[in-house]
Scaffold this motif. Structure first.
Motif, PDB file in Angstrom:
ATOM      1  N   VAL A  83       0.833  -1.207   0.000  1.00  0.00           N
ATOM      2  CA  VAL A  83       0.000   0.000   0.000  1.00  0.00           C
ATOM      3  C   VAL A  83       0.865   1.253   0.000  1.00  0.00           C
ATOM      4  CG1 VAL A  83      -1.785   1.274   1.223  1.00  0.00           C
ATOM      5  CG2 VAL A  83      -1.854  -1.201   1.200  1.00  0.00           C
ATOM      6  N   THR A  84       1.854   1.283   0.900  1.00  0.00           N
ATOM      7  CA  THR A  84       2.652   2.502   1.012  1.00  0.00           C
ATOM      8  C   THR A  84       3.993   2.383   0.311  1.00  0.00           C
ATOM      9  OG1 THR A  84       3.632   1.719   3.055  1.00  0.00           O
ATOM     10  CG2 THR A  84       1.653   3.049   3.255  1.00  0.00           C
ATOM     11  N   ARG A  86       6.560   1.222   1.520  1.00  0.00           N
ATOM     12  CA  ARG A  86       7.639   1.463   2.474  1.00  0.00           C
ATOM     13  C   ARG A  86       7.987   0.189   3.210  1.00  0.00           C
ATOM     14  NH1 ARG A  86       6.751   5.541   6.606  1.00  0.00           N
ATOM     15  NH2 ARG A  86       9.003   5.645   6.569  1.00  0.00           N
ATOM     16  N   GLU A  94       9.613   4.162  13.322  1.00  0.00           N
ATOM     17  CA  GLU A  94       9.055   5.488  13.572  1.00  0.00           C
ATOM     18  C   GLU A  94       7.977   5.454  14.643  1.00  0.00           C
ATOM     19  OE1 GLU A  94       9.516   6.673   8.956  1.00  0.00           O
ATOM     20  OE2 GLU A  94       7.511   6.536   9.809  1.00  0.00           O
ATOM     21  N   ASN A 257      -4.433  12.307  18.325  1.00  0.00           N
ATOM     22  CA  ASN A 257      -3.635  12.315  17.105  1.00  0.00           C
ATOM     23  C   ASN A 257      -2.155  12.057  17.378  1.00  0.00           C
ATOM     24  OD1 ASN A 257      -3.825  12.560  14.254  1.00  0.00           O
ATOM     25  ND2 ASN A 257      -2.697  14.477  14.399  1.00  0.00           N
ATOM     26  N   HIS A 259       0.968   9.818  16.656  1.00  0.00           N
ATOM     27  CA  HIS A 259       1.300   8.935  15.540  1.00  0.00           C
ATOM     28  C   HIS A 259       2.120   7.743  16.005  1.00  0.00           C
ATOM     29  CE1 HIS A 259      -0.432  11.617  12.632  1.00  0.00           C
ATOM     30  NE2 HIS A 259       0.114  12.613  13.274  1.00  0.00           N
ATOM     31  N   ASN A 263      -2.442   4.125  15.932  1.00  0.00           N
ATOM     32  CA  ASN A 263      -2.907   4.787  14.727  1.00  0.00           C
ATOM     33  C   ASN A 263      -2.500   4.035  13.470  1.00  0.00           C
ATOM     34  OD1 ASN A 263      -4.520   6.969  15.023  1.00  0.00           O
ATOM     35  ND2 ASN A 263      -2.874   8.408  15.460  1.00  0.00           N
ATOM     36  N   ARG A 267      -4.974   2.201  10.719  1.00  0.00           N
ATOM     37  CA  ARG A 267      -4.978   2.552   9.298  1.00  0.00           C
ATOM     38  C   ARG A 267      -4.626   1.341   8.443  1.00  0.00           C
ATOM     39  NH1 ARG A 267      -1.069   6.722   8.756  1.00  0.00           N
ATOM     40  NH2 ARG A 267       0.373   5.110   8.137  1.00  0.00           N
ATOM     41  N   GLN A 271      -6.745  -0.553   5.454  1.00  0.00           N
ATOM     42  CA  GLN A 271      -6.285  -0.649   4.068  1.00  0.00           C
ATOM     43  C   GLN A 271      -5.862  -2.064   3.708  1.00  0.00           C
ATOM     44  OE1 GLN A 271      -3.119   2.190   4.197  1.00  0.00           O
ATOM     45  NE2 GLN A 271      -4.463   3.923   3.810  1.00  0.00           N
TER      46      GLN A 271
ATOM     47  N   GLU B  51      -1.330  10.870   5.812  1.00  0.00           N
ATOM     48  CA  GLU B  51      -0.145  10.251   5.221  1.00  0.00           C
ATOM     49  C   GLU B  51      -0.483   9.703   3.832  1.00  0.00           C
ATOM     50  OE1 GLU B  51       3.008   9.608   6.660  1.00  0.00           O
ATOM     51  OE2 GLU B  51       3.731   8.244   5.130  1.00  0.00           O
ATOM     52  N   PRO B  52       0.277  10.138   2.817  1.00  0.00           N
ATOM     53  CA  PRO B  52      -0.004   9.641   1.466  1.00  0.00           C
ATOM     54  C   PRO B  52       0.122   8.124   1.423  1.00  0.00           C
ATOM     55  CG  PRO B  52       1.521  11.477   1.378  1.00  0.00           C
ATOM     56  CD  PRO B  52       1.366  11.121   2.821  1.00  0.00           C
ATOM     57  N   GLN B  53      -0.721   7.495   0.626  1.00  0.00           N
ATOM     58  CA  GLN B  53      -0.668   6.041   0.536  1.00  0.00           C
ATOM     59  C   GLN B  53       0.576   5.582  -0.197  1.00  0.00           C
ATOM     60  OE1 GLN B  53      -3.917   3.858  -1.117  1.00  0.00           O
ATOM     61  NE2 GLN B  53      -5.265   4.369   0.562  1.00  0.00           N
ATOM     62  N   HIS B  54       0.956   6.329  -1.219  1.00  0.00           N
ATOM     63  CA  HIS B  54       2.093   5.919  -2.036  1.00  0.00           C
ATOM     64  C   HIS B  54       3.177   6.975  -1.974  1.00  0.00           C
ATOM     65  CE1 HIS B  54      -0.395   2.836  -3.746  1.00  0.00           C
ATOM     66  NE2 HIS B  54      -1.288   3.721  -4.107  1.00  0.00           N
ATOM     67  N   HIS B 227       7.532  10.997   8.009  1.00  0.00           N
ATOM     68  CA  HIS B 227       6.480  10.007   7.810  1.00  0.00           C
ATOM     69  C   HIS B 227       5.575   9.922   9.026  1.00  0.00           C
ATOM     70  CE1 HIS B 227       7.253   8.343   3.910  1.00  0.00           C
ATOM     71  NE2 HIS B 227       8.542   8.477   4.138  1.00  0.00           N
ATOM     72  N   ASN B 228       4.292   9.797   8.765  1.00  0.00           N
ATOM     73  CA  ASN B 228       3.266   9.707   9.815  1.00  0.00           C
ATOM     74  C   ASN B 228       3.086  11.000  10.599  1.00  0.00           C
ATOM     75  OD1 ASN B 228       2.374   7.014   9.534  1.00  0.00           O
ATOM     76  ND2 ASN B 228       4.332   6.360  10.364  1.00  0.00           N
ATOM     77  N   GLN B 229       3.859  12.054  10.284  1.00  0.00           N
ATOM     78  CA  GLN B 229       3.722  13.309  11.028  1.00  0.00           C
ATOM     79  C   GLN B 229       3.269  14.439  10.114  1.00  0.00           C
ATOM     80  OE1 GLN B 229       4.515  13.994  14.278  1.00  0.00           O
ATOM     81  NE2 GLN B 229       5.643  12.217  14.966  1.00  0.00           N
ATOM     82  N   LYS B 252      -0.192  18.587   7.677  1.00  0.00           N
ATOM     83  CA  LYS B 252      -0.140  17.849   8.934  1.00  0.00           C
ATOM     84  C   LYS B 252      -1.058  16.641   8.842  1.00  0.00           C
ATOM     85  CE  LYS B 252      -0.185  20.144  13.051  1.00  0.00           C
ATOM     86  NZ  LYS B 252      -0.465  21.299  13.938  1.00  0.00           N
ATOM     87  N   PHE B 253      -0.523  15.492   9.232  1.00  0.00           N
ATOM     88  CA  PHE B 253      -1.298  14.261   9.072  1.00  0.00           C
ATOM     89  C   PHE B 253      -2.191  14.008  10.278  1.00  0.00           C
ATOM     90  CE2 PHE B 253       2.560  12.743   6.478  1.00  0.00           C
ATOM     91  CZ  PHE B 253       2.161  13.538   5.424  1.00  0.00           C
ATOM     92  N   TYR B 254      -3.455  13.854  10.012  1.00  0.00           N
ATOM     93  CA  TYR B 254      -4.422  13.513  11.062  1.00  0.00           C
ATOM     94  C   TYR B 254      -5.049  12.184  10.714  1.00  0.00           C
ATOM     95  CZ  TYR B 254      -4.093  18.194  12.955  1.00  0.00           C
ATOM     96  OH  TYR B 254      -3.629  19.340  13.534  1.00  0.00           O
ATOM     97  N   THR B 255      -5.222  11.347  11.717  1.00  0.00           N
ATOM     98  CA  THR B 255      -5.879  10.086  11.410  1.00  0.00           C
ATOM     99  C   THR B 255      -7.379  10.202  11.615  1.00  0.00           C
ATOM    100  OG1 THR B 255      -5.016   9.455  13.537  1.00  0.00           O
ATOM    101  CG2 THR B 255      -4.098   8.363  11.633  1.00  0.00           C
TER     102      THR B 255
END
Lengths: 309, 544
Positions: A83-84, A86, A94, A257, A259, A263, A267, A271, B51-54, B227-229, B252-255
């Motif tokens: 998906v990512t 990564r 992280e 929020n 991270h 979280n 997610r 996905q 956070e972008p998926q790709h 990442h994730n932030q 800013k990434f919010y879930t």
């Protein structure tokens, strides 16, 4: 002792294999095609889908996928998320420190506040202090954690303005104090109640009476004789709770929020990001295993009569 | 009983404390002294994102998280006017339509990528060829399907024969000649989509690395991705287009949208993307003048699964669907259940789309319980029982329940929601063609043109047509519209095609989306385009 530890460590291997396989099977059996879902409402490109599936082993039978996964994990490679794109190791490096910090804040509060309250109310059984502690802990146990989270956010974030409503920098431990308190509140209520009961019980035990009769100072009676014996059930609880705190951070992390793993796990499940889910859960399983081993070893420190065979 | 008494007091105190926190709240509404506050041209504003998926590479970005960032980092040949949605040249000097399948694009000189490389015709053509190539498995590859030679680089089966589309040529460094496989009079409208952004040479040496530290040609350049932030972009000093009025954007990434809303209300987040349904009822009150309520080009429909026995076996299925449509009180549902966050639909094309025709659906989308019942009876569906498939993770439950209640109450047709846990499960049922009767469907514009809301969804061979709808008249009219020699003519002909749809209704149009958002006290001049995206360059940040 050494043999005991070795045996326990060996036991971890089948547990580790079993849990990862179970998670793998569960994630795999979820309905819907996660690769197709990348396109959402729009028509998907069969060619690109097939390529993605092949690249990430998703077109192989589940056991083959599992074997491929586990043999890589043993080498320290948790795979790459389709998906990512990564590496899961990077993602985990992280998010785990964030949640570990959050859990430690909660854990510290749990021990310090929980034990103090338990001690105070156990020593004063039936008095006002005891009733007060019972009431507060009852309140905390009965309020769902998300309600508590929202109340804390509204009061301290929006109305009093002591903190920002959500955490601005997840790596800053001072910002994690409020979510930590919320996360730990349920557990410290349990710790308080557990220790209260066992302290109140042990207060009447022969060895305490003997200690008092010997004329030992009160501090020594409570600190060494009473506490040490009363801590065994509490330590058991604390040990398993460390793992639970990390896994249970989903709600708290969502509200504030943060991270962390909660979280990310949420997610990733949404996905169907199997590699990330399995990776995180695997590490969580290891945390549980290690902390329960530590608990078992601590018993001997607290009560030398306990032997390992 | 001393203890018991004091316990009671504690209990009362606790209840009071809890009550106070729950009932408190309320905030101030909008500050009036905006005019007197100085603006910092280098100020960075924060923006609600996820956070972008790709990794960031234009042809592979489809979801909002990555899409918004890509739009900040890149500039395409054309752009859509944020207010009207009309097409405007950006990196293109001119686009000449020789006929509906031949285009000549002149690229402006003086544009550069953030690493200093010049933006030329090759920057575009090479990027398009790479994106279309099946071995690169880009999610947006099908966007290049109009171009001649696409089937060579992206065959349905097997490996690509070549890596260049024959329809793309570059006579000189700043000219692109495009030949399409078949006429598409509105092809230029597609050019604003992110898949058509140019790429610098460095991309091809290591796409993976590039995706983590993208280099674009847009108004903002990449600064940092925690990442994730968050994802930080700064204004690109040598940008050749209109210069942004701010110094950069902190995505800013919010879930959860609720957390973002909390931060916006307390001025810890500057610009909102979309207010969560739970906060919808109060955001106007909380944000005052800073609350935004703008039209968005997206539509919610309930589509018909033509293959389902409940539908197939009806005497007159067109009348049946029309009856269902008339039984729905769109006005009340959008006002109450959806808290005014949607606009009742009167056709398949939202208002700010080129080619929108007011009241295209006419009577069929007007609430009329009497006629609804009559139509259902004529259609032989009075005893039918239907269900609406939806995904429970998207906040659809409430309105599906309301729509079903309307239908049952007004027509006697039994109706219930068919809930699936998440989007991908619902999608699976749809693609496998196992829908019981109806399913929730939605469409957000790719580009603001009516064809995008019609051909791609209801053409009998369209990949987006999952309900199995086939209408010869619609196919004929849309083919005619595709064959038109000019954009204007094509838009008109597509309006005719839309009209043909209402004869048997492949879907029930429900409502158009709105952008429900807002901003903090730290910024001003925040407006949203028809995609629901803030106009990044216009945002002004106050001096601290």
């Amino acid at each position: 002792m050494g043999r005991y530890v070795a045996r326990r460590l060996l036991q971890m291997i089948p547990v580790f294999l079993g849990t990862t396989l179970l998670i793998f099977l569960m994630v795999y059996s979820l309905p819907g095609d996660p690769v197709r879902a990348l396109w959402g409402d729009r028509p998907a490109d069969p060619q690109a889908m097939a390529r993605l599936k092949h690249e990430y082993w998703l077109d192989r039978p589940v056991l083959e996928q599992y074997w491929h996964y586990v043999s890589n994990v043993v080498k320290g490679d948790f795979g790459t998320s389709f998906v990512t794109g990564r590496r899961v190791v990077d993602v985990m490096s992280e998010v785990f420190p964030v949640t570990i910090r959050l859990a430690l804040v909660a854990f510290t509060i749990e021990i310090v506040v929980g034990l103090t309250l338990g001690l105070v109310s156990g020593l004063n059984r039936g008095k006002i202090a005891d009733k007060f502690v019972l009431l507060v802990t009852l309140l905390l146990v009965s309020i769902p954690i998300f309600v508590l989270g929202f109340i804390a956010q509204t009061v301290f974030g929006n109305q009093l303005g002591w903190v920002t409503p959500t955490v601005q920098d997840s790596n800053d431990i001072t910002q994690l104090i409020l979510p930590g308190i919320v996360l730990g509140s349920l557990s410290f209520a349990y710790v308080a109640r557990l220790s209260r009961t066992s302290i109140a019980e042990n207060l009447r035990a022969d060895y305490v009476r003997t200690a008092v009769a010997k004329g030992l100072p009160r501090r020594r009676v409570i600190g060494v004789h009473l506490m040490r014996n009363s801590l065994i059930p509490v330590v058991t609880f604390l040990g398993t709770d460390l793992g639970a705190l990390m896994a249970g951070a989903i709600v708290t992390e969502g509200i504030f929020n943060v991270h962390g793993i909660g979280n990310t796990l949420y997610r990733s499940i949404n996905q169907s990001d199997n590699t990330t889910v399995v990776g995180i859960v695997t590490v969580l399983v290891l945390v549980y295993l290690v902390s329960s081993l530590l608990v078992d070893l601590l018993y001997a420190v607290l009560d030398p009569r306990i032997r390992y065979v | 009983m001393r203890g018991a008494k004091s316990a009671k007091w504690v209990a009362i105190a606790a209840v009071v404390a809890l009550g106070a926190t729950a009932c408190g709240g309320g905030g101030d509404s909008g500050s009036g002294d905006d005019a007197s506050r100085a603006v910092n041209a280098n100020g960075v504003f924060s923006y609600q994102s996820n956070e972008p998926q790709h990794p960031i590479q234009p042809a592979n970005v489809m979801e909002t998280g990555g899409g918004r960032i890509t739009d900040a980092l890149f500039s395409g040949l054309v752009d859509y006017n944020p207010k009207t949605g009309k097409l405007e040249n950006l990196v293109a000097e001119s686009i000449k339509q020789d006929d509906a399948s031949h285009y000549t694009i002149k690229v402006k000189q003086g544009w550069t990528f953030h690493n200093g490389e010049k933006v030329t015709a090759h920057s575009f053509v090479d990027a398009w060829n790479w994106a279309a190539d099946s071995k690169n498995a880009q999610q947006n590859a099908s966007w290049f399907a109009d171009i001649k030679g696409y089937t060579d680089v992206h065959p349905e089966k097997g490996d690509a024969k070549t890596d260049k589309m024959s329809g793309l040529t570059t006579p000189d460094d700043y000219t692109i000649k495009v030949e399409l496989a078949s006429p598409v009079p509105y092809w230029t409208y597609k050019l604003g989509y992110s898949a058509f952004y140019p790429l610098p040479k460095v991309f091809y040496t290591n796409p993976k690395k590039y995706g983590q530290e993208p280099i674009g040609n847009g108004a903002y350049k990449f600064a940092k991705w925690n990442h994730n932030q968050d994802f930080l972009v700064k204004t690109y000093a040598k940008y050749a287009g209109p210069k942004p009025k701010n110094g950069g954007i902190d995505f800013k990434f919010y879930t959860s949208a609720e957390a973002a809303y909390q931060d916006a209300v307390s001025d810890n987040l500057d610009v909102l993307d979309q207010v969560a349904p739970t906060d919808m009822a109060k955001y106007h009150q909380d944000l005052g003048k800073r609350a935004v309520d703008a039209p968005q080009n997206a539509i919610q429909t309930v589509a018909v699964a033509e293959y389902a026995p409940t539908i197939k076996n009806l005497k007159d299925h067109a009348k049946f669907v029309q009856g269902l449509s008339m039984a729905i009180d769109r006005n009340t549902i959008t006002k109450t259940v959806l808290a005014g966050s949607r606009e009742p639909a009167t056709g398949f094309v939202p208002p700010a789309v080129e080619g929108y025709k007011a009241n295209a659906c006419g009577e069929a989308c007007t609430y009329n319980p009497k006629k609804a019942k009559q139509l259902i009876q004529e259609a032989g569906g009075a005893n039918a029982s239907i269900s609406i498939l939806y995904n429970a993770d998207g906040g659809h439950k409430e309105w599906v329940t309301a729509v079903c209640a309307n239908i049952t109450q007004n027509t006697g047709v039994k109706c219930e929601g068919d809930s699936k846990a998440d989007f991908k499960t619902a999608l699976d049922v749809r693609t496998k063609k196992k829908v019981q009767s109806l399913y929730r469907s939605g469409w957000v514009q790719d580009y603001p043109l009516n064809a995008n809301f019609l051909k791609d969804l209801y053409g009998s061979k369209a990949a987006g047509n999952e309900g199995g709808y086939a209408n010869k008249e619609f196919d004929r009219l849309s083919a005619k519209a595709d064959g038109a020699s000019s954009l204007e003519e094509s838009v008109k002909l597509y309006q005719d095609a839309e009209a043909a749809l209402f004869k048997d209704m492949p879907a029930i149009p429900l409502w158009y989306y709105k952008t429900n958002a807002g901003y903090s006290k730290n910024v001003k001049n925040v407006t949203y385009d028809t995609f629901g995206k803030p106009v990044f360059g216009d945002v002004e940040v106050f001096k601290k």
